[in-house]
Design an enzyme around this catalytic site. Structure first.
Site, PDB file in Angstrom:
ATOM      1  N   TYR A 149      -9.883  14.810  -5.210  1.00  0.00           N
ATOM      2  CA  TYR A 149      -9.016  14.339  -6.306  1.00  0.00           C
ATOM      3  C   TYR A 149      -8.250  15.506  -6.935  1.00  0.00           C
ATOM      4  O   TYR A 149      -7.032  15.443  -7.127  1.00  0.00           O
ATOM      5  CB  TYR A 149      -9.883  13.629  -7.353  1.00  0.00           C
ATOM      6  CG  TYR A 149      -9.104  12.995  -8.480  1.00  0.00           C
ATOM      7  CD1 TYR A 149      -8.528  11.733  -8.324  1.00  0.00           C
ATOM      8  CD2 TYR A 149      -8.936  13.640  -9.706  1.00  0.00           C
ATOM      9  CE1 TYR A 149      -7.815  11.139  -9.361  1.00  0.00           C
ATOM     10  CE2 TYR A 149      -8.225  13.055 -10.746  1.00  0.00           C
ATOM     11  CZ  TYR A 149      -7.676  11.801 -10.568  1.00  0.00           C
ATOM     12  OH  TYR A 149      -6.965  11.209 -11.592  1.00  0.00           O
ATOM     13  N   LYS A 158      -4.124  16.165  -7.016  1.00  0.00           N
ATOM     14  CA  LYS A 158      -3.311  16.291  -8.232  1.00  0.00           C
ATOM     15  C   LYS A 158      -2.659  17.680  -8.316  1.00  0.00           C
ATOM     16  O   LYS A 158      -1.546  17.813  -8.832  1.00  0.00           O
ATOM     17  CB  LYS A 158      -4.164  15.994  -9.476  1.00  0.00           C
ATOM     18  CG  LYS A 158      -4.700  14.551  -9.531  1.00  0.00           C
ATOM     19  CD  LYS A 158      -3.584  13.503  -9.532  1.00  0.00           C
ATOM     20  CE  LYS A 158      -4.130  12.099  -9.757  1.00  0.00           C
ATOM     21  NZ  LYS A 158      -3.079  11.059  -9.775  1.00  0.00           N
ATOM     22  N   ASN A 165       2.430   5.890  -9.774  1.00  0.00           N
ATOM     23  CA  ASN A 165       1.183   5.914 -10.562  1.00  0.00           C
ATOM     24  C   ASN A 165      -0.075   5.693  -9.737  1.00  0.00           C
ATOM     25  O   ASN A 165      -1.149   6.156 -10.115  1.00  0.00           O
ATOM     26  CB  ASN A 165       1.299   4.829 -11.649  1.00  0.00           C
ATOM     27  CG  ASN A 165      -0.046   4.493 -12.260  1.00  0.00           C
ATOM     28  OD1 ASN A 165      -0.568   5.259 -13.067  1.00  0.00           O
ATOM     29  ND2 ASN A 165      -0.630   3.367 -11.855  1.00  0.00           N
ATOM     30  N   ASP A 181       0.858  -1.191   0.000  1.00  0.00           N
ATOM     31  CA  ASP A 181       0.000   0.000   0.000  1.00  0.00           C
ATOM     32  C   ASP A 181       0.897   1.245   0.000  1.00  0.00           C
ATOM     33  O   ASP A 181       1.661   1.464   0.951  1.00  0.00           O
ATOM     34  CB  ASP A 181      -0.871  -0.061   1.267  1.00  0.00           C
ATOM     35  CG  ASP A 181      -1.732   1.164   1.465  1.00  0.00           C
ATOM     36  OD1 ASP A 181      -1.538   2.177   0.761  1.00  0.00           O
ATOM     37  OD2 ASP A 181      -2.610   1.099   2.348  1.00  0.00           O
ATOM     38  N   VAL A 182       0.802   2.064  -1.043  1.00  0.00           N
ATOM     39  CA  VAL A 182       1.722   3.201  -1.156  1.00  0.00           C
ATOM     40  C   VAL A 182       1.485   4.297  -0.110  1.00  0.00           C
ATOM     41  O   VAL A 182       2.327   5.180   0.065  1.00  0.00           O
ATOM     42  CB  VAL A 182       1.688   3.861  -2.561  1.00  0.00           C
ATOM     43  CG1 VAL A 182       2.164   2.905  -3.634  1.00  0.00           C
ATOM     44  CG2 VAL A 182       0.297   4.410  -2.890  1.00  0.00           C
TER      45      VAL A 182
HETATM   46  P1  NAD Z   1      -6.947   2.157 -12.111  1.00  0.00           P
HETATM   47  O1  NAD Z   1      -8.016   2.184 -11.097  1.00  0.00           O
HETATM   48  O2  NAD Z   1      -6.992   1.126 -13.186  1.00  0.00           O
HETATM   49  O3  NAD Z   1      -5.518   2.076 -11.447  1.00  0.00           O
HETATM   50  C1  NAD Z   1      -5.192   2.594 -10.205  1.00  0.00           C
HETATM   51  C2  NAD Z   1      -4.181   1.688  -9.576  1.00  0.00           C
HETATM   52  O4  NAD Z   1      -3.782   2.225  -8.317  1.00  0.00           O
HETATM   53  C3  NAD Z   1      -4.746   0.289  -9.337  1.00  0.00           C
HETATM   54  O5  NAD Z   1      -3.819  -0.663  -9.782  1.00  0.00           O
HETATM   55  C4  NAD Z   1      -4.882   0.245  -7.812  1.00  0.00           C
HETATM   56  O6  NAD Z   1      -4.733  -1.055  -7.296  1.00  0.00           O
HETATM   57  C5  NAD Z   1      -3.749   1.152  -7.391  1.00  0.00           C
HETATM   58  N1  NAD Z   1      -3.904   1.597  -6.019  1.00  0.00           N
HETATM   59  C6  NAD Z   1      -4.990   2.169  -5.433  1.00  0.00           C
HETATM   60  N2  NAD Z   1      -4.750   2.395  -4.136  1.00  0.00           N
HETATM   61  C7  NAD Z   1      -3.484   1.954  -3.889  1.00  0.00           C
HETATM   62  C8  NAD Z   1      -2.660   1.901  -2.746  1.00  0.00           C
HETATM   63  N3  NAD Z   1      -3.097   2.341  -1.565  1.00  0.00           N
HETATM   64  N4  NAD Z   1      -1.414   1.374  -2.868  1.00  0.00           N
HETATM   65  C9  NAD Z   1      -0.966   0.907  -4.049  1.00  0.00           C
HETATM   66  N5  NAD Z   1      -1.707   0.931  -5.173  1.00  0.00           N
HETATM   67  C10 NAD Z   1      -2.947   1.447  -5.086  1.00  0.00           C
HETATM   68  O7  NAD Z   1      -6.955   3.621 -12.755  1.00  0.00           O
HETATM   69  P2  NAD Z   1      -5.923   4.324 -13.748  1.00  0.00           P
HETATM   70  O8  NAD Z   1      -6.728   5.155 -14.646  1.00  0.00           O
HETATM   71  O9  NAD Z   1      -4.979   3.347 -14.328  1.00  0.00           O
HETATM   72  O10 NAD Z   1      -5.162   5.302 -12.751  1.00  0.00           O
HETATM   73  C11 NAD Z   1      -3.762   5.326 -12.627  1.00  0.00           C
HETATM   74  C12 NAD Z   1      -3.309   6.737 -12.301  1.00  0.00           C
HETATM   75  O11 NAD Z   1      -3.601   7.585 -13.416  1.00  0.00           O
HETATM   76  C13 NAD Z   1      -3.996   7.376 -11.096  1.00  0.00           C
HETATM   77  O12 NAD Z   1      -3.051   8.131 -10.359  1.00  0.00           O
HETATM   78  C14 NAD Z   1      -5.024   8.293 -11.730  1.00  0.00           C
HETATM   79  O13 NAD Z   1      -5.352   9.373 -10.902  1.00  0.00           O
HETATM   80  C15 NAD Z   1      -4.270   8.731 -12.972  1.00  0.00           C
HETATM   81  N6  NAD Z   1      -5.119   9.265 -14.040  1.00  0.00           N
HETATM   82  C16 NAD Z   1      -5.936   8.452 -14.772  1.00  0.00           C
HETATM   83  C17 NAD Z   1      -6.714   8.995 -15.778  1.00  0.00           C
HETATM   84  C18 NAD Z   1      -7.604   8.176 -16.661  1.00  0.00           C
HETATM   85  O14 NAD Z   1      -8.333   8.750 -17.486  1.00  0.00           O
HETATM   86  N7  NAD Z   1      -7.606   6.856 -16.572  1.00  0.00           N
HETATM   87  C19 NAD Z   1      -6.674  10.368 -16.022  1.00  0.00           C
HETATM   88  C20 NAD Z   1      -5.845  11.168 -15.248  1.00  0.00           C
HETATM   89  C21 NAD Z   1      -5.064  10.601 -14.260  1.00  0.00           C
END
Ligand code: NAD
Length: 266
Positions: free
Chosen positions: A165, A169, A92, A65-66
């Site tokens: 959120y 960010k 990430n 857990d990060v």
């Molecule tokens: P996702 O839900 O598929 O991935 C998020 C990941 O973070 C998952 O693997 C989850 O297990 C992990 N995670 C959550 N809590 C955690 C914790 N406490 N410790 C370790 N890992 C943890 O969603 P995504 O879209 O792949 O998101 C990845 C990143 O990209 C995030 O930071 C999100 O804010 C950012 N992001 C995504 C988008 C988009 O459109 N998908 C847009 C902007 C930013």
């Protein structure tokens, strides 16, 4: 030009799905040994590590857990145990707990800040400590370590109903730039990626059917992004081809941050 990350070790947090998964795949395809961090989804993380190994690459899945200081220390210790060093961190992991401001609970606020912002601090700090104590890369005089923070267009664009959120960010933006200012002279490169709407589990509802049509009005380039769009950029940002890129956020958003509402209202 072919990008090679051979002999480099990358750690991607939250790599069991979505963007982290795509980044881990892309970094492995470029030759890096990859640590695939997961929080609760062990199965897809192990499956990705298996697939990379079957293709002749190096990969291991490691839980943690990060937002937990001890778990982050253990994650980095496992990384060193497996591969001996760390060259690239992709911080990430992230999540959403959406609610209108007046109804948002303290737990919803805290959870998002702890994972999205404190988690990025803890992982960046652990990476810095590792970069400083390990031997420098033997083959190049370029960056001695690289950190890529996963931010969002919402470090710039306010987002009603998602104040936790957007605040997290916005915090990542100044965490990244302040850190870049602080450690640049050590040739440690710090950057961020700000995705727009990319098709992943975090936004399934917003990227399908009628909701997708509405979303496309916010994207001048006319399509929702794919995780590979981000994975490819991460490989470049982690490579020596971007060696003079430092303290920058790369927006990968099909133009979402160009205020598309003004396009038809001139
Ligand atoms: P996702 O839900 O598929 O991935 C998020 C990941 O973070 C998952 O693997 C989850 O297990 C992990 N995670 C959550 N809590 C955690 C914790 N406490 N410790 C370790 N890992 C943890 O969603 P995504 O879209 O792949 O998101 C990845 C990143 O990209 C995030 O930071 C999100 O804010 C950012 N992001 C995504 C988008 C988009 O459109 N998908 C847009 C902007 C930013």
């Amino acid at each position: 030009m072919q990008i090679s990350l051979e002999k480099q070790v990358a750690l991607v947090t939250g790599a069991s799905s979505g963007l982290g998964y795509a980044c881990a795949e892309a970094l492995a395809a470029a030759g890096a040994a990859v640590v695939i961090n997961y929080n609760s989804q062990q199965e897809p993380a192990e499956a990705l590590a298996d697939a990379i190994r079957q293709r002749g690459g190096k990969a291991v899945a490691v839980g943690g857990d990060v937002s937990d200081e001890k778990a982050v220390d253990a994650l980095f210790a496992e990384t060193i145990k497996h591969f001996g060093r760390l060259d690239i961190l992709v911080a990430n992991s992230g999540l959403q707990r959406d609610a209108p401001a007046g109804e948002m609970t303290l737990d919803e606020w805290n959870k998002v800040i702890q994972v999205n912002l404190t988690g990025q601090f803890l992982c960046a700090r652990a990476a810095l400590r590792q970069f400083r104590q390990q031997e420098k890369r033997p083959d190049v005089s370029r960056a001695t370590g690289k950190i890529i923070h996963m931010s969002s267009v919402h470090q710039l664009i306010p987002w009603a109903g998602h104040i936790n959120y957007a605040a997290s960010k916005g915090g990542v933006d100044l965490l990244m730039r302040s850190l870049a200012q602080e450690v640049g002279e050590e040739h440690i490169r710090i950057n961020a990626i700000a995705p727009g709407a990319i098709r992943t589990p975090i936004n399934t509802e917003a990227t399908e059917g009628e909701a997708e049509k509405k979303l496309l009005q916010l994207i001048p380039y006319g399509r929702v992004g794919d995780p590979e769009d981000v994975g490819n950029a991460v490989v470049w940002l982690a490579s020596d081809l971007s060696d003079y890129v430092h303290g920058t956020t790369l927006f990968i958003d099909g133009g979402m941050s160009l205020y598309p509402g003004f396009r038809d209202n001139g």
